[in-house]
Design a protein around this motif. Structure first.
Motif, PDB file in Angstrom:
ATOM      1  N   SER A  28      -4.763  -8.229 -18.517  1.00  0.00           N
ATOM      2  CA  SER A  28      -3.839  -7.107 -18.743  1.00  0.00           C
ATOM      3  C   SER A  28      -2.787  -7.113 -17.640  1.00  0.00           C
ATOM      4  CB  SER A  28      -4.594  -5.774 -18.727  1.00  0.00           C
ATOM      5  OG  SER A  28      -5.535  -5.737 -19.777  1.00  0.00           O
ATOM      6  N   SER A  44       5.665  -8.371 -19.725  1.00  0.00           N
ATOM      7  CA  SER A  44       6.365  -7.621 -20.764  1.00  0.00           C
ATOM      8  C   SER A  44       7.848  -7.958 -20.703  1.00  0.00           C
ATOM      9  CB  SER A  44       6.156  -6.102 -20.609  1.00  0.00           C
ATOM     10  OG  SER A  44       6.732  -5.642 -19.406  1.00  0.00           O
ATOM     11  N   THR A  45       8.550  -7.684 -21.790  1.00  0.00           N
ATOM     12  CA  THR A  45       9.979  -7.984 -21.866  1.00  0.00           C
ATOM     13  C   THR A  45      10.766  -7.032 -20.971  1.00  0.00           C
ATOM     14  OG1 THR A  45       9.742  -8.829 -24.106  1.00  0.00           O
ATOM     15  CG2 THR A  45      11.941  -8.137 -23.427  1.00  0.00           C
ATOM     16  N   GLN A 155       8.998 -11.495 -22.474  1.00  0.00           N
ATOM     17  CA  GLN A 155       7.593 -11.578 -22.073  1.00  0.00           C
ATOM     18  C   GLN A 155       7.140 -13.035 -22.140  1.00  0.00           C
ATOM     19  OE1 GLN A 155       5.045  -9.314 -24.629  1.00  0.00           O
ATOM     20  NE2 GLN A 155       3.217  -9.646 -23.406  1.00  0.00           N
TER      21      GLN A 155
END
Length: 404
Positions: A28, A44-45, A155
Motif C-alpha cells: 500500500s 498514485s497519479t 502512477q
C-alpha cells in the motif's frame, strides 16, 4: 497393502517462480519526503496544482520590451531592471525597455526579450541589433512547463533524479510510493563465527548476513533486521516468532535441508507458516523453501553462501521488486553465445556463475555451492534448463545480468 508415503514431486524453476508471484501482493502506498523517494515507484497519479511557470519569465539575460513598440521607434529608453526573485512588479510603456535576467518576471507591457549580446546601450538608450528577433522571443510563457490540472506523472512511474526535480519544481515536497517490505534475516548454524574473531575447530566464518545485507542495500532497502540462532529447535521457534511479529518478509539461511539439525521447515510450520514449496529441480539451491503466513512471506535459503546469493537473485529479488511496484521485476535477461563447450547432467536447471562481454559468455571455475570465489568476480548467472546436457561453443544461452 502399500503404506509407503509418497514423496511430493519437486517443482521446476518456472513453477516455483509462478507460485511466488501468485502469493506476492503490491504494498500500500505511503507518503515519503521527496528527497527520500529516489528509485521508488510512484503510488498514485500526480497532477499539477498550478501552472509552471506561474508568470511569464525571461529565458536569458537581456532586455525586455514590447515588440510592436520597438518596431515603431527602434530606440528604447531603459526604464528599470528585473532580476530573478524580484519582489515588486515593474511596468514599461511601448517606448521603454527594462534590463532583465534569466528567470525574472517580464515587466507588464513587455512581450519579448533580446539577449544582451545583440544590443548597444548609449546614454540610457537601447539599440537592438537582431534582424532575426520575433515577437515573443526568449520568453517562457505561463504553463509552458505544465498547466494547472495537467498530468505530471502517472502512477507506476520510476522516480529518477529528473522526475524528482520535475516534481520539486511544481512545489511538491512529498510523494506516495510503494514501500519496501520490512525484512528480517535469520542466520542459523552452530558452526558460524563472526569475521574478525579467531576460528575454532569446526567453525567457519559467517558471511551470509554480509551478502544479504549488501544485496538489500543495493536495492535501497534499509534498515534490515538480522538475528542469529543456533541449531536448536526451541531457540529457532522463539527467533522465528520474534521475526514474524514485525516483518513483512523473513529470510532464513541454513537449516532447510534434510539433516538431523535442519529444523527450519518444521519450526516454520509450528509458527503458523504454510509451506508453498520445499525443494526445487535446480542447482545450486535445491532445498529452497517458500511459505506464507497471511500476507507475510518466508524464504528458507540454503546455508551454502553461493546457494544463498543465487536463490536471492532468482527468487527473493523479483519478489521484493514486485511488492515495490516495479514493472521489471526479474534480473535483466539476454541471450549470448557460449564461449566454450560445456556439459551437465539432465534433470536440474543449473544457475552458473558466468562472465559476459561483447564476444559472449563463459562459465567460471569454482561453481560449488560453498564457494564464493567465482561469485566475487562474475557479472551474470548462466541459466541452463533441466533437459539441457551438452552445449557447444557458439550456442546461444540465457544469461541473467547481475545488478551492479
Amino acid at each position: 497393502m502399500n503404506n509407503k508415503k509418497e514423496t511430493p514431486a519437486m517443482l521446476s524453476v518456472a513453477e516455483a517462480k509462478e507460485l511466488i508471484s501468485a502469493n506476492t501482493l503490491l504494498g500500500s502506498p505511503v507518503a515519503v519526503p521527496l528527497e527520500h523517494s529516489l528509485a521508488k515507484i510512484l503510488g498514485s497519479t500526480i497532477y499539477a496544482s498550478q501552472s509552471i511557470p506561474a508568470y511569464e519569465q525571461s529565458a536569458m539575460d537581456g532586455y525586455a520590451f514590447q515588440f510592436d513598440g520597438w518596431k515603431q521607434q527602434s530606440v528604447l529608453e531603459i526604464a528599470g531592471e528585473m532580476a530573478a526573485g524580484a519582489a515588486a512588479p515593474l511596468s514599461i510603456t511601448a517606448a521603454q525597455t527594462a534590463r532583465i535576467f534569466t528567470g525574472a518576471p517580464l515587466p507588464a507591457g513587455a512581450d519579448t526579450v533580446v539577449m544582451q549580446e545583440k544590443v548597444r546601450v548609449q546614454d540610457n538608450q537601447l539599440i537592438i541589433d537582431d534582424d532575426e528577433l520575433q515577437k515573443g522571443s526568449n520568453v517562457r510563457s505561463v504553463g509552458s512547463e505544465i498547466r494547472a490540472g495537467e498530468l505530471a506523472l502517472p502512477q507506476g512511474s520510476l522516480l529518477t533524479p529528473a522526475a524528482i526535480g520535475f516534481l520539486a519544481g511544481m512545489g511538491i515536497h512529498e510523494v506516495p510510493v510503494y514501500p519496501a517490505p520490512a525484512i528480517t534475516v535469520i542466520v542459523t548454524g552452530n558452526e558460524l563465527q563472526t569475521p574478525g574473531k579467531p576460528l575454532q575447530y569446526g567453525q567457519v566464518y559467517e558471511s551470509n548476513s554480509f551478502t544479504l545485507r549488501t544485496a538489500l542495500q543495493q536495492m535501497q532497502i534499509s534498515p534490515v533486521s538480522f538475528l542469529t540462532v543456533e541449531d536448536d529447535f526451541d531457540k529457532l521457534l522463539h527467533t522465528i516468532a520474534q521475526a514474524l511479529s514485525s516483518a513483512d518478509m523473513v529470510l532464513l539461511t541454513g537449516g532447510v535441508s534434510v539433516g538431523n539439525y535442519d529444523y527450519v521447515a518444521r519450526a516454520l510450520e509450528v509458527c503458523g507458516v504454510t509451506p508453498v514449496f520445499h525443494k526445487l529441480k535446480q542447482k545450486p539451491g535445491k532445498p529452497l523453501y517458500f511459505g506464507t503466513r497471511d500476507q507475510q512471506l518466508v524464504f528458507g535459503l540454503p546455508g551454502n553462501p553461493s546457494s544463498v546469493l543465487t536463490c536471492f537473485y532468482e527468487y527473493v529479488y523479483p519478489c521484493i521488486r514486485e511488492q515495490m511496484g516495479y514493472a521489471e521485476t526479474t534480473l535483466s535477461a539476454v541471450h549470448l553465445p557460449l564461449l566454450h563447450d560445456f556439459s551437465k547432467r539432465a534433470g536440474l536447471t543449473h544457475f552458473l556463475k558466468g562472465y559476459w562481454s561483447e564476444e559472449g559468455v563463459k562459465v567460471l571455475q569454482a561453481q560449488e555451492s560453498y564457494r564464493m570465489q567465482s561469485f566475487a568476480v562474475c557479472n551474470c548467472l548462466i541459466v541452463l534448463p533441466e533437459d539441457v546436457t551438452d552445449l557447444h561453443k557458439g550456442q546461444s544461452v540465457e544469461v541473467h545480468l547481475l545488478p551492479h
